[in-house]
Design a protein around this motif. Sequence first.
Motif, mmCIF file in Angstrom:
data_model
loop_
_atom_site.group_PDB
_atom_site.id
_atom_site.type_symbol
_atom_site.label_atom_id
_atom_site.label_comp_id
_atom_site.label_asym_id
_atom_site.label_seq_id
_atom_site.Cartn_x
_atom_site.Cartn_y
_atom_site.Cartn_z
ATOM 1 N N GLN A 253 -6.999 -5.140 -0.271
ATOM 2 C CA GLN A 253 -5.925 -4.449 0.446
ATOM 3 C C GLN A 253 -5.248 -3.412 -0.445
ATOM 4 O O GLN A 253 -5.007 -2.272 -0.027
ATOM 5 N N LYS B 169 -13.726 -4.977 2.213
ATOM 6 C CA LYS B 169 -12.438 -5.393 2.771
ATOM 7 C C LYS B 169 -12.633 -6.240 4.032
ATOM 8 O O LYS B 169 -11.966 -7.269 4.215
ATOM 9 N N HIS C 271 -8.824 -11.003 -1.145
ATOM 10 C CA HIS C 271 -8.234 -10.306 0.000
ATOM 11 C C HIS C 271 -7.086 -9.402 -0.434
ATOM 12 O O HIS C 271 -6.972 -8.254 0.008
ATOM 13 N N ARG C 272 -6.223 -9.904 -1.305
ATOM 14 C CA ARG C 272 -5.107 -9.095 -1.793
ATOM 15 C C ARG C 272 -5.600 -7.895 -2.592
ATOM 16 O O ARG C 272 -5.070 -6.794 -2.485
ATOM 17 N N GLU D 59 -11.648 -10.220 4.507
ATOM 18 C CA GLU D 59 -10.829 -10.728 5.606
ATOM 19 C C GLU D 59 -11.552 -11.825 6.382
ATOM 20 O O GLU D 59 -10.947 -12.841 6.755
ATOM 21 N N TRP E 243 -7.585 -0.484 -1.226
ATOM 22 C CA TRP E 243 -7.753 0.416 -0.088
ATOM 23 C C TRP E 243 -6.605 1.413 -0.008
ATOM 24 O O TRP E 243 -6.818 2.608 0.234
#
Length: 662
Positions: free
Chosen positions: A292, A205, A288-289, A209, A295
């Motif tokens: 997220q 993650k 990135h999506r 980012e 997580w």
Amino acid sequence: MSGAALGLEIVFVFFLALFLLHRYGDFKKQHRLVIVGTLLAWYLCFLIVFILPLDVSTTIYNRCKHAAANSSPPENSNITGSYATAIPVPRILLPFMQSYARSGGFSITGKIKTALIENAIYYGTYLLIFGAFLIYVAVNPRLHLEWNQLQTIGIAAANTWGLFLLVLLLGYGLVEIPRSYWNGAKKGYLLMKTYFKAAKLMTEKADAEENLEDIMEEVHKVNESIKYNHPLRKCVDTILKKCPTEYQEKMGRNMDDYEDFDEKHNTYPSEKSLVKLHKQVIYSVQRHRRTQVQWQILLEQAFYLEDVAKNEASATRQFVHTFQSPEPENRFTQYFYNPTVEWYWECLLRPWFYRILAVVLSVFSVIVVWSECTFFSTRPVLSLFAVFIQLAEKTYNYIYIEIACFFSIFFLSICVYSTVFRIRVFNYYYLASHHQTDAYSLLFSGMLFCRLTPPLCLNFLGLTHMDSSISHQNTQPTAYTSIMGSMKVLSFIADGFYIYYPMLVVILCIATYFSLGTRCLNLLGFQQFMGDNDMTSDLVDEGKELIRREKRKRQRQEEGENRRREWKERYGHSREDSTRNRSVHTDPKESNFSDISTNRSSRYTRANNRTERDRIELLQDAEPLDFNAETFTDDPLESESGRYQPGGRYLSMSRSKIFDDV
């Protein structure tokens, strides 16, 4: 009867493929061609697997029926038509659509050009293999080139690679699927593995980012250099539309559209570099999506597994959740799956259910491994699948034949297809649930299914001795064999590779049982979950600390929301009632007196309002302020006082209000 069963299977398989595609894909954001292509590939592959048991039972029925009547059995046209429509569609289109979806071109022509270049090597390899087989058949004087044999050569060239990959995936799934259920019954195993995943996912993650920040910095530079009247401005606008919303707003505020691109002699990026940047933006935003969302899902799993560990020692036998689900439960769940039922299932019944299921799956795995090593023996018949089918054929029990074939091919397909959903090739190919799979991985999975399904069916027919190249009998072939052909035309494949290569599944099962692949990945630096490894224990501790930190953060958020809600319910209504009573119950004598002495009443009214305002502000300051809050109650006293602003910031009073009370 066979027509009705075929119709039900077609409908059921369609909704099964649609459900899986909805779980992994995103119908709203992904291109329609990607959705249709993946759905078509999954649906046709699943359909072949589900139709095959019906094909076997129908073939055996026709054999027995026309053997008694001394006539040739007819061909099942319904099943043959289903196979004929399922074979040629996805094999050529999916690789092209895969390259088209991954391309960063700005026009349809550019994407098609990129897809053709990328697939030239792919199709060239298959043409080379097909040419080698063609030369072999032409040189051999015992073989004559006919259209049916030429078709068989092409199918053999495609199935050779599919069988090679099939045995690899099958050897992994035969061991890993029973072991996953057995380990799932152990106390604390799933929780430790979730901690391990949390530590690895946090690293991924953070990397996603950082990668997104770097790509957005490049986009920002390109956006500033290419102005509104530049010929490539449309390409830049297309790239900006793929960026996250917060980055679009930042770049939109810093644009100077009044500057022409030719006023400054700068070096501008080419269209080829913009295509590469567009491709990088699509990849980084998707990654990135995905991290997220994964997580948040992993946090929910960790919190739930921690609740299971805490509730195991509960004396009340009522399952208590640390955090309530944000989605309201329906009445069916509240009535049948209440806290008592949930406690018995999670803390008592599920471990035993997983153990029993693991034992049953292990027995199936042993049967498959034994049959893969002995299916070439016809006298005596050693393959257990062939023994069961022949016993049922002697008793004319066609329903048992179809049920036995269904469970057999279903278990084989689960072992193979579940491995396709589990494997991950870095970030190049990864099937992520909850609508987080990119278009390239979806199409790649469809292509894998199309390559694996034909050799899987041929291997199953060999295990049951329904393939004439294995049984060496001149009997009616199945509808699948009549369409896909047999390996008889190529003796070195039919008598060599096709028979002896599946025996390697024994070696692969042993390697999977001792986790040799996992140990090799650990040596290469790719950390995998292993119970006897120091690095695994360090990552488990790190993940445990991350989960504990997120848990404290969520608890503070819920406590702050509860305090604000209680404060609003306690003092918000009383303040509204007091204001309403003061406005309604007024004394007529005071109103008349205010008409006589206007100056004195206005002075006292100003003083009383200031006292009331100070009293209410003191009451509001008694509540602990949450400086992370985004919404607050709109109170006119707060806006007039000039002391408090949204976001938890205090500002000084304006200069115009200093002498208001003088």
